[in-house]
Design a protein around this motif. Structure first.
Motif, PDB file in Angstrom:
ATOM      1  N   GLU A  40      58.032  57.107  48.121  1.00 28.75           N
ATOM      2  CA  GLU A  40      59.094  58.046  48.477  1.00 28.75           C
ATOM      3  C   GLU A  40      60.442  57.586  47.926  1.00 28.75           C
ATOM      4  O   GLU A  40      61.212  58.381  47.379  1.00 28.75           O
ATOM      5  CB  GLU A  40      59.168  58.197  49.990  1.00 28.75           C
ATOM      6  CG  GLU A  40      60.070  59.301  50.450  1.00 28.75           C
ATOM      7  CD  GLU A  40      60.007  59.481  51.958  1.00 28.75           C
ATOM      8  OE1 GLU A  40      61.069  59.568  52.565  1.00 28.75           O
ATOM      9  OE2 GLU A  40      58.888  59.532  52.506  1.00 28.75           O
ATOM     10  N   VAL A  41      60.715  56.295  48.033  1.00 27.00           N
ATOM     11  CA  VAL A  41      61.966  55.747  47.515  1.00 27.00           C
ATOM     12  C   VAL A  41      61.999  55.865  45.991  1.00 27.00           C
ATOM     13  O   VAL A  41      63.035  56.217  45.407  1.00 27.00           O
ATOM     14  CB  VAL A  41      62.148  54.279  47.964  1.00 27.00           C
ATOM     15  CG1 VAL A  41      63.314  53.628  47.251  1.00 27.00           C
ATOM     16  CG2 VAL A  41      62.334  54.209  49.468  1.00 27.00           C
ATOM     17  N   ILE A  42      60.876  55.594  45.352  1.00 25.98           N
ATOM     18  CA  ILE A  42      60.807  55.714  43.892  1.00 25.98           C
ATOM     19  C   ILE A  42      61.048  57.159  43.472  1.00 25.98           C
ATOM     20  O   ILE A  42      61.782  57.420  42.510  1.00 25.98           O
ATOM     21  CB  ILE A  42      59.451  55.209  43.368  1.00 25.98           C
ATOM     22  CG1 ILE A  42      59.363  53.691  43.532  1.00 25.98           C
ATOM     23  CG2 ILE A  42      59.247  55.597  41.901  1.00 25.98           C
ATOM     24  CD1 ILE A  42      57.999  53.116  43.235  1.00 25.98           C
ATOM     25  N   ASN A  43      60.445  58.102  44.177  1.00 26.96           N
ATOM     26  CA  ASN A  43      60.639  59.517  43.847  1.00 26.96           C
ATOM     27  C   ASN A  43      62.105  59.915  43.971  1.00 26.96           C
ATOM     28  O   ASN A  43      62.631  60.636  43.120  1.00 26.96           O
ATOM     29  CB  ASN A  43      59.774  60.401  44.734  1.00 26.96           C
ATOM     30  CG  ASN A  43      58.300  60.268  44.424  1.00 26.96           C
ATOM     31  OD1 ASN A  43      57.917  59.766  43.379  1.00 26.96           O
ATOM     32  ND2 ASN A  43      57.462  60.707  45.349  1.00 26.96           N
ATOM     33  N   ASP A  44      62.764  59.451  45.034  1.00 29.69           N
ATOM     34  CA  ASP A  44      64.188  59.741  45.201  1.00 29.69           C
ATOM     35  C   ASP A  44      65.001  59.150  44.055  1.00 29.69           C
ATOM     36  O   ASP A  44      65.927  59.780  43.542  1.00 29.69           O
ATOM     37  CB  ASP A  44      64.705  59.201  46.535  1.00 29.69           C
ATOM     38  CG  ASP A  44      64.151  59.954  47.727  1.00 29.69           C
ATOM     39  OD1 ASP A  44      63.636  61.077  47.534  1.00 29.69           O
ATOM     40  OD2 ASP A  44      64.228  59.408  48.849  1.00 29.69           O
ATOM     41  N   TYR A  45      64.659  57.945  43.651  1.00 28.12           N
ATOM     42  CA  TYR A  45      65.365  57.281  42.553  1.00 28.12           C
ATOM     43  C   TYR A  45      65.179  58.059  41.253  1.00 28.12           C
ATOM     44  O   TYR A  45      66.137  58.299  40.517  1.00 28.12           O
ATOM     45  CB  TYR A  45      64.860  55.848  42.394  1.00 28.12           C
ATOM     46  CG  TYR A  45      65.442  55.136  41.200  1.00 28.12           C
ATOM     47  CD1 TYR A  45      66.739  54.651  41.235  1.00 28.12           C
ATOM     48  CD2 TYR A  45      64.702  54.963  40.045  1.00 28.12           C
ATOM     49  CE1 TYR A  45      67.291  54.004  40.149  1.00 28.12           C
ATOM     50  CE2 TYR A  45      65.240  54.321  38.947  1.00 28.12           C
ATOM     51  CZ  TYR A  45      66.531  53.845  39.006  1.00 28.12           C
ATOM     52  OH  TYR A  45      67.074  53.211  37.929  1.00 28.12           O
ATOM     53  N   VAL A  46      63.943  58.459  40.969  1.00 31.59           N
ATOM     54  CA  VAL A  46      63.662  59.209  39.735  1.00 31.59           C
ATOM     55  C   VAL A  46      64.405  60.540  39.747  1.00 31.59           C
ATOM     56  O   VAL A  46      64.976  60.954  38.729  1.00 31.59           O
ATOM     57  CB  VAL A  46      62.141  59.414  39.557  1.00 31.59           C
ATOM     58  CG1 VAL A  46      61.844  60.399  38.446  1.00 31.59           C
ATOM     59  CG2 VAL A  46      61.453  58.082  39.292  1.00 31.59           C
ATOM     60  N   ASP A  47      64.423  61.207  40.884  1.00 29.94           N
ATOM     61  CA  ASP A  47      65.156  62.471  40.984  1.00 29.94           C
ATOM     62  C   ASP A  47      66.641  62.279  40.721  1.00 29.94           C
ATOM     63  O   ASP A  47      67.268  63.083  40.027  1.00 29.94           O
ATOM     64  CB  ASP A  47      64.950  63.113  42.364  1.00 29.94           C
ATOM     65  CG  ASP A  47      63.531  63.613  42.571  1.00 29.94           C
ATOM     66  OD1 ASP A  47      62.805  63.771  41.570  1.00 29.94           O
ATOM     67  OD2 ASP A  47      63.163  63.853  43.739  1.00 29.94           O
ATOM     68  N   SER A  48      67.213  61.218  41.267  1.00 33.56           N
ATOM     69  CA  SER A  48      68.638  60.968  41.040  1.00 33.56           C
ATOM     70  C   SER A  48      68.898  60.626  39.577  1.00 33.56           C
ATOM     71  O   SER A  48      69.910  61.021  39.018  1.00 33.56           O
ATOM     72  CB  SER A  48      69.141  59.864  41.958  1.00 33.56           C
ATOM     73  OG  SER A  48      68.571  58.619  41.611  1.00 33.56           O
ATOM     74  N   GLU A  49      67.972  59.897  38.933  1.00 31.29           N
ATOM     75  CA  GLU A  49      68.113  59.582  37.506  1.00 31.29           C
ATOM     76  C   GLU A  49      68.099  60.862  36.677  1.00 31.29           C
ATOM     77  O   GLU A  49      68.879  61.010  35.740  1.00 31.29           O
ATOM     78  CB  GLU A  49      66.960  58.675  37.051  1.00 31.29           C
ATOM     79  CG  GLU A  49      67.068  57.262  37.518  1.00 31.29           C
ATOM     80  CD  GLU A  49      67.883  56.433  36.570  1.00 31.29           C
ATOM     81  OE1 GLU A  49      67.783  56.612  35.349  1.00 31.29           O
ATOM     82  OE2 GLU A  49      68.642  55.593  37.076  1.00 31.29           O
ATOM     83  N   GLU A  50      67.206  61.784  37.026  1.00 29.15           N
ATOM     84  CA  GLU A  50      67.124  63.042  36.284  1.00 29.15           C
ATOM     85  C   GLU A  50      68.402  63.854  36.444  1.00 29.15           C
ATOM     86  O   GLU A  50      68.866  64.488  35.498  1.00 29.15           O
ATOM     87  CB  GLU A  50      65.907  63.843  36.735  1.00 29.15           C
ATOM     88  CG  GLU A  50      64.592  63.222  36.289  1.00 29.15           C
ATOM     89  CD  GLU A  50      63.376  63.945  36.845  1.00 29.15           C
ATOM     90  OE1 GLU A  50      63.539  64.923  37.594  1.00 29.15           O
ATOM     91  OE2 GLU A  50      62.268  63.506  36.519  1.00 29.15           O
TER      92      GLU A  50
END
Length: 92
Positions: free
Chosen positions: A20-30
Motif C-alpha cells: 500500500e505504501v509503495i502504491n502511494d509512492y508510485v502514484d505520487s511519483e506519477e
C-alpha cells in the motif's frame, strides 16, 4: 492456531501494508512526472528491500496468544454478556 499459520498471516499483513505504501509512492511519483515539477530519479535507482525480524514476529505471536487466552477466560465471557450484580452495577 499453529505458530506457522500465525507467522504466515502476520507476513501477509506486513506485505499488504508495504504494498500500500509503495502504491502511494508510485502514484505520487506519477503525479510529479505529469506536472513536470521536482526531480525524478532514474529508473534503476528505485529498489526497495525490507527486512522483518523473526524476533518481532514471534513477539507479535506471543502477544496475540495472550489476548486470545484472556478472551476465552470466564471473566471475559461475563463482560461480553453484560451481566450485572444485585445492585445493578456491571460485573468486572
Amino acid at each position: 492456531m499453529s505458530d506457522e499459520f500465525l507467522k504466515a498471516q502476520i507476513n501477509a499483513l506486513i506485505r499488504d501494508e508495504i504494498q500500500e505504501v509503495i502504491n502511494d509512492y508510485v502514484d505520487s511519483e506519477e503525479e510529479v512526472k505529469k506536472s513536470g515539477l521536482g526531480f525524478v530519479p532514474r529508473e534503476n535507482e528505485k529498489e526497495l528491500k525490507v527486512g522483518i525480524s523473526n524476533d518481532e514476529v514471534n513477539k507479535l505471536i506471543k502477544d496475540y496468544k495472550k489476548i486470545k487466552k484472556k478472551e476465552k477466560s470466564n471473566i471475559s465471557q461475563i463482560r461480553k454478556l453484560g451481566l450485572v450484580d444485585k445492585n445493578g452495577k456491571p460485573l468486572t
